[in-house]
Design a protein around this motif. Structure first.
Motif, PDB file in Angstrom:
ATOM      1  N   THR A  77       0.808  -1.222   0.000  1.00  8.42           N
ATOM      2  CA  THR A  77       0.000   0.000   0.000  1.00  8.42           C
ATOM      3  C   THR A  77       0.836   1.265   0.000  1.00  8.42           C
ATOM      4  N   ARG A  78       2.147   1.103   0.057  1.00  4.63           N
ATOM      5  CA  ARG A  78       3.027   2.271   0.076  1.00  4.63           C
ATOM      6  C   ARG A  78       3.419   2.622  -1.361  1.00  4.63           C
ATOM      7  N   VAL A  79       2.929   3.744  -1.852  1.00  8.41           N
ATOM      8  CA  VAL A  79       3.259   4.217  -3.198  1.00  8.41           C
ATOM      9  C   VAL A  79       3.666   5.683  -3.104  1.00  8.41           C
ATOM     10  N   GLN A  80       4.868   5.983  -3.522  1.00  4.35           N
ATOM     11  CA  GLN A  80       5.356   7.353  -3.489  1.00  4.35           C
ATOM     12  C   GLN A  80       4.590   8.209  -4.492  1.00  4.35           C
ATOM     13  N   PRO A  81       3.881   9.239  -4.029  1.00  7.60           N
ATOM     14  CA  PRO A  81       3.170  10.110  -4.976  1.00  7.60           C
ATOM     15  C   PRO A  81       4.127  11.062  -5.674  1.00  7.60           C
ATOM     16  N   PHE A  82       3.787  11.429  -6.901  1.00  9.00           N
ATOM     17  CA  PHE A  82       4.557  12.402  -7.678  1.00  9.00           C
ATOM     18  C   PHE A  82       3.666  13.602  -7.966  1.00  9.00           C
ATOM     19  N   ARG A  83       4.270  14.791  -7.951  1.00  7.12           N
ATOM     20  CA  ARG A  83       3.544  16.023  -8.256  1.00  7.12           C
ATOM     21  C   ARG A  83       4.484  16.992  -8.971  1.00  7.12           C
ATOM     22  N   ALA A  84       3.935  18.075  -9.470  1.00 15.39           N
ATOM     23  CA  ALA A  84       4.725  19.105 -10.145  1.00 15.39           C
ATOM     24  C   ALA A  84       5.509  19.894  -9.103  1.00 15.39           C
TER      25      ALA A  84
END
Length: 345
Positions: free
Chosen positions: A53-60
């Protein structure tokens, strides 16, 4: 000058008289590194303790270069603050691009551009620019262009073929949007299939109504963040940033003077865990000195070899005598020819 990461700059802040930043553009990179995903103190998302369940989020995020003046150095009046001689390193924010604008008092309201409902109201995102918003699926669906004059041609088969094969969401007929990046590093609105703004299901970007946001970023071409007294601003920016890694991000990591590549490739520079090292001023002279010493060493070894080997020494002396004798004979012959010429006249 070189400091390995933002934490090293903050630790040595008392060595600087001033610091400036220059924003280069948008980078789609990790979000929230320092909060939930750094499990081993490396200031990056480590994979030592991974779970499903651990997923590194990406953003601008904003990519920026850092420049500084040392208290121990002489600063020529009238020279620019952001130049090759004052370059320190290149960094990415990790709490969204909005963080750098808000810290410098240049915030741009994106609520009217993003609109819709935030799909992650409880995700802890700190600003509108990193929130994920509901989008009209029909607007971003893979609809093929209508080639017929009357608009009656059926493109349902084209749409079916171009639809993403899988999605993290149970409902494929949904779309989301957030602040994103274009291929050339401008800020834009990015659209995704599904409800989570997952980069794996990226659809496209649009720069509609994003001119104010991009202009605000472009205005930060050499913005002061520290001038030797108030440390709140520099801590706010650098404590939520990390040094970009060319090995991971390649050309997306800005390298305005081709110094970042030198820093990262020179292992000597990491020996003091980020302490400052002047690169360009010592590398070339040291290489020249090394070459001179190498050639001198070879000559010295040859001379020692002749001195320690009598046979070689004798041969060398005979060769020297032979050359001297030949030169003497040539000189004598030249003198005789000159004398004969004088007598004839």
């Amino acid at each position: 000058m070189y400091w390995k990461d933002s934490i090293n700059v903050l630790n040595d802040l008392d060595e600087f008289s001033s610091l400036h930043i220059k924003v280069h553009g948008c980078i789609w990179s990790e979000y929230g590194l320092g909060n939930n995903y750094d499990d081993d103190g490396e200031n990056h998302d480590g994979d030592e303790n991974w779970y499903m369940t651990r997923v590194q989020p990406f953003r601008a995020n904003a990519a920026f270069s850092l420049y500084g003046f040392l208290k121990s150095s002489f600063n020529m009046p009238g020279r620019g603050s952001c130049r090759k001689a004052t370059y320190i390193n290149t960094f990415f924010t990790y709490e969204g691009a909005d963080s750098i604008l808000s810290n410098l008092g240049k915030s741009v309201d994106l609520s009217s551009v993003l609109g819709g409902d935030n799909n992650n109201d409880d995700d802890g995102y700190s600003s509108a620019g990193v929130g994920c918003y509901e989008a009209e699926y029909d607007d971003y669906y893979y609809a093929a262009a209508d080639d017929s004059e009357d608009g009656s041609e059926d493109h349902s088969e084209d749409r079916k073929q171009r639809e993403l094969s899988s999605n993290s969401q149970d409902n494929d007929n949904s779309a989301s949007k957030t602040l994103g990046c274009t291929a050339d590093g401008a800020f834009a609105i990015a659209k995704f299939q599904g409800e989570d703004c997952d980069g794996r299901y990226f659809l496209n970007t649009t720069q509609d109504d994003m001119s104010d946001y991009n202009h605000a970023m472009e205005s930060l071409h050499c913005a002061p963040i520290y001038k030797g007294s108030d440390t709140s601003l520099v801590y706010s920016i650098l404590s939520t940033s990390f040094a970009c890694d060319i090995a991971l991000y390649g050309t997306n990591c800005p390298d305005p003077y081709d110094l970042k590549h030198q820093y990262d490739s020179n292992t000597i520079l990491s020996s003091k865990m980020g302490r400052s090292v002047v690169v360009g001023r010592w590398q070339t002279p040291v290489r020249i000195l090394t070459m001179i010493c190498f050639v001198a060493g070879i000559v010295l070894l040859v001379m020692i070899g002749f001195m320690k080997n009598p046979k070689l020494n004798r041969k060398f002396r005979k060769l020297v005598k032979k050359k001297k004798s030949k030169k003497k004979k040539q000189k004598t012959a030249a003198d005789e020819n000159e004398a004969d010429g004088v007598m004839k006249t």
